[in-house]
Motif scaffolding. Structure first.
Motif, PDB file in Angstrom:
ATOM      1  N   PRO A 248     -12.233  -1.422   2.661  1.00 15.21           N
ATOM      2  CA  PRO A 248     -12.769  -1.155   1.318  1.00 15.21           C
ATOM      3  C   PRO A 248     -11.686  -1.271   0.244  1.00 15.21           C
ATOM      4  O   PRO A 248     -10.598  -0.707   0.395  1.00 15.21           O
ATOM      5  N   ILE A 249     -11.988  -2.046  -0.787  1.00 14.06           N
ATOM      6  CA  ILE A 249     -11.024  -2.205  -1.889  1.00 14.06           C
ATOM      7  C   ILE A 249     -11.573  -1.482  -3.115  1.00 14.06           C
ATOM      8  O   ILE A 249     -12.702  -1.722  -3.535  1.00 14.06           O
ATOM      9  N   LEU A 250     -10.780  -0.568  -3.636  1.00 13.71           N
ATOM     10  CA  LEU A 250     -11.211   0.187  -4.822  1.00 13.71           C
ATOM     11  C   LEU A 250     -10.408  -0.301  -6.021  1.00 13.71           C
ATOM     12  O   LEU A 250      -9.170  -0.272  -5.994  1.00 13.71           O
ATOM     13  N   HIS A 251     -11.133  -0.719  -7.039  1.00 13.07           N
ATOM     14  CA  HIS A 251     -10.444  -1.236  -8.219  1.00 13.07           C
ATOM     15  C   HIS A 251     -10.513  -0.231  -9.356  1.00 13.07           C
ATOM     16  O   HIS A 251     -11.558   0.369  -9.604  1.00 13.07           O
ATOM     17  N   MET A 252      -9.401  -0.034 -10.028  1.00 13.25           N
ATOM     18  CA  MET A 252      -9.366   0.951 -11.136  1.00 13.25           C
ATOM     19  C   MET A 252      -8.207   0.598 -12.070  1.00 13.25           C
ATOM     20  O   MET A 252      -7.497  -0.382 -11.831  1.00 13.25           O
ATOM     21  N   ASN A 253      -7.999   1.413 -13.102  1.00  9.17           N
ATOM     22  CA  ASN A 253      -6.860   1.101 -13.959  1.00  9.17           C
ATOM     23  C   ASN A 253      -5.567   1.633 -13.336  1.00  9.17           C
ATOM     24  O   ASN A 253      -5.584   2.401 -12.374  1.00  9.17           O
ATOM     25  N   ARG A 254      -4.445   1.167 -13.878  1.00 14.90           N
ATOM     26  CA  ARG A 254      -3.157   1.449 -13.225  1.00 14.90           C
ATOM     27  C   ARG A 254      -2.859   2.942 -13.141  1.00 14.90           C
ATOM     28  O   ARG A 254      -2.367   3.425 -12.131  1.00 14.90           O
ATOM     29  N   ARG A 255      -3.165   3.652 -14.207  1.00 19.16           N
ATOM     30  CA  ARG A 255      -2.838   5.089 -14.215  1.00 19.16           C
ATOM     31  C   ARG A 255      -3.668   5.844 -13.182  1.00 19.16           C
ATOM     32  O   ARG A 255      -3.185   6.779 -12.525  1.00 19.16           O
ATOM     33  N   SER A 256      -4.920   5.465 -13.038  1.00 18.70           N
ATOM     34  CA  SER A 256      -5.751   6.132 -12.032  1.00 18.70           C
ATOM     35  C   SER A 256      -5.204   5.839 -10.634  1.00 18.70           C
ATOM     36  O   SER A 256      -5.146   6.729  -9.779  1.00 18.70           O
ATOM     37  N   ALA A 257      -4.801   4.589 -10.414  1.00 11.43           N
ATOM     38  CA  ALA A 257      -4.277   4.221  -9.091  1.00 11.43           C
ATOM     39  C   ALA A 257      -3.010   5.035  -8.777  1.00 11.43           C
ATOM     40  O   ALA A 257      -2.843   5.557  -7.667  1.00 11.43           O
ATOM     41  N   GLU A 258      -2.147   5.164  -9.770  1.00 10.93           N
ATOM     42  CA  GLU A 258      -0.928   5.962  -9.565  1.00 10.93           C
ATOM     43  C   GLU A 258      -1.300   7.407  -9.227  1.00 10.93           C
ATOM     44  O   GLU A 258      -0.692   8.049  -8.370  1.00 10.93           O
ATOM     45  N   MET A 259      -2.330   7.906  -9.905  1.00 11.65           N
ATOM     46  CA  MET A 259      -2.749   9.294  -9.692  1.00 11.65           C
ATOM     47  C   MET A 259      -3.415   9.486  -8.337  1.00 11.65           C
ATOM     48  O   MET A 259      -3.255  10.543  -7.710  1.00 11.65           O
ATOM     49  N   VAL A 260      -4.160   8.487  -7.861  1.00 14.35           N
ATOM     50  CA  VAL A 260      -4.827   8.613  -6.555  1.00 14.35           C
ATOM     51  C   VAL A 260      -3.797   8.962  -5.485  1.00 14.35           C
ATOM     52  O   VAL A 260      -4.006   9.825  -4.639  1.00 14.35           O
ATOM     53  N   LYS A 261      -2.665   8.299  -5.562  1.00  7.24           N
ATOM     54  CA  LYS A 261      -1.635   8.526  -4.550  1.00  7.24           C
ATOM     55  C   LYS A 261      -1.127   9.972  -4.579  1.00  7.24           C
ATOM     56  O   LYS A 261      -1.085  10.666  -3.569  1.00  7.24           O
ATOM     57  N   TYR A 262      -0.735  10.431  -5.759  1.00  7.51           N
ATOM     58  CA  TYR A 262      -0.214  11.808  -5.855  1.00  7.51           C
ATOM     59  C   TYR A 262      -1.291  12.827  -5.504  1.00  7.51           C
ATOM     60  O   TYR A 262      -1.046  13.794  -4.798  1.00  7.51           O
ATOM     61  N   ALA A 263      -2.489  12.603  -6.042  1.00 11.48           N
ATOM     62  CA  ALA A 263      -3.557  13.583  -5.807  1.00 11.48           C
ATOM     63  C   ALA A 263      -3.893  13.643  -4.317  1.00 11.48           C
ATOM     64  O   ALA A 263      -4.142  14.728  -3.777  1.00 11.48           O
ATOM     65  N   SER A 264      -3.878  12.502  -3.624  1.00 11.81           N
ATOM     66  CA  SER A 264      -4.191  12.501  -2.193  1.00 11.81           C
ATOM     67  C   SER A 264      -3.125  13.262  -1.409  1.00 11.81           C
ATOM     68  O   SER A 264      -3.431  14.136  -0.591  1.00 11.81           O
ATOM     69  N   ASN A 265      -1.872  12.922  -1.647  1.00 11.80           N
ATOM     70  CA  ASN A 265      -0.803  13.598  -0.909  1.00 11.80           C
ATOM     71  C   ASN A 265      -0.753  15.089  -1.218  1.00 11.80           C
ATOM     72  O   ASN A 265      -0.558  15.920  -0.338  1.00 11.80           O
ATOM     73  N   ASP A 266      -0.932  15.419  -2.485  1.00  9.72           N
ATOM     74  CA  ASP A 266      -0.828  16.830  -2.872  1.00  9.72           C
ATOM     75  C   ASP A 266      -2.013  17.631  -2.336  1.00  9.72           C
ATOM     76  O   ASP A 266      -1.880  18.809  -1.985  1.00  9.72           O
ATOM     77  N   PHE A 267      -3.163  16.981  -2.244  1.00 12.60           N
ATOM     78  CA  PHE A 267      -4.330  17.668  -1.676  1.00 12.60           C
ATOM     79  C   PHE A 267      -4.081  17.980  -0.195  1.00 12.60           C
ATOM     80  O   PHE A 267      -4.376  19.088   0.275  1.00 12.60           O
ATOM     81  N   LEU A 268      -3.519  17.011   0.525  1.00 15.13           N
ATOM     82  CA  LEU A 268      -3.239  17.237   1.947  1.00 15.13           C
ATOM     83  C   LEU A 268      -2.177  18.327   2.123  1.00 15.13           C
ATOM     84  O   LEU A 268      -2.279  19.185   3.005  1.00 15.13           O
TER      85      LEU A 268
END
Ligand code: UDX
Length: 445
Positions: free
Chosen positions: A192-212
């Motif tokens: 699955p490829i999720l397309h979004m703007n750059r800032r959201s993509a940067e945030m997905v990474k931090y939010a995922s790691n920080d949630f875990l």
């Protein structure tokens, strides 16, 4: 065919490069460390990661993959350049972007054709915008350059699998062209490829790691309370996990999360939020709980041993988790340091982490080549990593080999029913302690 260059041959860069070659792209991996490049050319991975060596050899032979220190030449003729260098932690907790900017400058000064630069490194929100502006300022040729965000979600020990069979591919772009190029790059992965703007993509990474990370700190918090109220965390998390909204993963209590991502990414996002005038309280709580959790075993051991001076301490497991030789933020390190400072004699065993540990503690520790040897004559034993070999060890060894079988297990490696009857004093995290050593002694007396 797209010509892809990957900058950096660490976990992110190397695994990305090798997997892009594996799905059929033409990939050049660059690094300024000649020794690493020499090893890679011989088909040897500089990092311990299952399946990586085989894929390197296979794709070099196929002609899809090459390694070089000549970054200038590699960047000059690339369609897509991935930046996969490290973003370590600054002393204040913020992300250090020196490597990213060094590579960005070099790319800008070298490119001779239009190209897309893809930031895979974990970077604070807004960095892609800044990197793009910075590169445009440093361009030497009249070419078009654009930056896209494409964070990486691989975990060490399963990096190849996580990349080839990614849960999702996140693409952050600001133009249709950039989006299309990345869709082409990732099409062969069939994920699955999720397309979004750059800032959201940067945030997905931090939010995922920080949630875990938060999930782990939460379970550690509950585990500590379980100990005090007579509940068993294993039964509790099992009971929670039947709720699909909670799930059954990342609910293992222990001596806290380590590694190259969670500690730094929680601190970096917290730092960034403060900079924005906002306090990310949940992430701050995850950080605080984790900091304390590292020392939970030592605290338990102090109840039995007022001082560790002169005691022989067996240590089983050194790495931050099994399946890797990486020691970054391994909870074993501050514990070992504390024990050594107090004058303990440490004899340690780890299936793959010893060579790296020797770089940190060359002479202060006696390194053993088996669990059995590490336990020999020890007054107490700490388990810091849940290697399979440790989980499957013969539990009677503790009583047989140690002077006094006091075991402090920071990863809940053993089933309490199996521990019972082995004549040891066993403490784990969030579960009832088993104290048979004194009892048995009394029986014998
Ligand atoms: C992590 C993320 O999993 C990955 O998606 C991201 O891209 C990078 O960071 P990694 O650091 O390799 O990967 O290891 P991971 O398996 O997530 O474990 C991190 C730490 O958390 C380890 O110290 C591990 O022991 C600890 N952990 C993990 C727990 O204490 N309990 C758990 O339930 C799970």
């Amino acid at each position: 065919m797209l010509h892809i260059t990957v900058a950096g041959t660490g976990y992110v860069g190397l695994v990305t490069g090798v997997c892009l070659a594996e799905v059929g792209h033409q990939v050049t991996c660059v690094d300024n460390n000649q020794e690493k490049i020499n090893l890679l050319r011989e088909g040897i991975s500089p990092i311990y990661e299952p399946d990586l060596d085989e894929l390197i050899v296979k794709n070099v032979e196929k002609g899809n993959l090459s390694f070089t220190t000549d970054s200038k030449n590699a960047y000059a003729h690339s369609d897509v350049i991935f930046i996969g260098v490290g973003t370590p932690e600054n002393e204040d907790g913020s992300a250090n972007l020196n490597f990213v900017y060094t590579v960005a400058k070099e790319i800008a000064e070298s490119v001779e054709q239009d190209c897309l630069v893809v930031v895979k490194s974990t970077v604070p929100i807004g960095t892609n915008d800044k990197v793009e502006a910075y590169m445009k300022d440093h361009l030497k040729q009249n070419v078009k350059i654009e930056v896209a965000s494409n964070p990486e979600f691989l975990a060490q020990g399963t990096a190849v699998r996580d990349t080839l069979h990614a849960s999702r591919i996140v693409i952050g772009t600001e133009s249709e062209t950039a989006k299309q190029i990345l869709m082409d790059v990732y099409e062969p992965f069939k994920q699955p490829i999720l397309h979004m703007n750059r800032r959201s993509a940067e945030m997905v990474k931090y939010a995922s790691n920080d949630f875990l990370a938060l999930k782990i700190s939460f379970v550690n918090d509950i585990a500590n309370l379980c100990e005090r109220v007579g509940a068993n965390i294993e039964e509790v998390t099992n009971g929670m996990s039947y709720d699909e909204r909670i799930g059954n993963r990342f609910l293992n209590p222990g001596i806290g999360y380590g590694g190259s991502c969670f500690p730094k990414d929680t601190k970096a996002l917290h730092w960034l939020s403060e900079e924005q005038g906002y306090i990310l309280r949940t992430v701050k709580a995850a950080i605080d709980v984790n900091e304390k959790q590292k020392y939970t075993l030592i605290k338990k051991a102090r109840n039995d041993f007022p001082t560790f001076k002169g005691l022989k301490v067996a240590v089983l497991g050194l790495t931050f988790k099994p399946g890797t030789d990486d020691l970054r933020e391994a909870p074993s390190i501050p514990n070992v340091r504390m024990l050594l400072n107090e004058g303990a004699e440490i004899q340690a065993y780890d299936p793959v982490g010893v060579e790296n540990y020797k770089k940190l503690f060359p002479d202060q520790i006696t390194y053993k080549s088996s669990i059995e040897d590490a336990l020999e004559d020890a007054d107490l034993c700490f388990v810091f990593t849940e290697w399979q070999e440790i989980k499957e060890m013969d539990l009677t060894l503790f009583k047989k080999k140690m002077k006094t079988p006091f075991i402090y297990d920071g990863r809940n490696c053993f089933d309490l029913n199996e521990v019972k009857g082995k004549g040891m004093n066993y403490y784990s995290v969030g579960r009832p302690s088993i104290m048979e050593y004194y009892v048995m002694d009394e029986v014998h007396a």
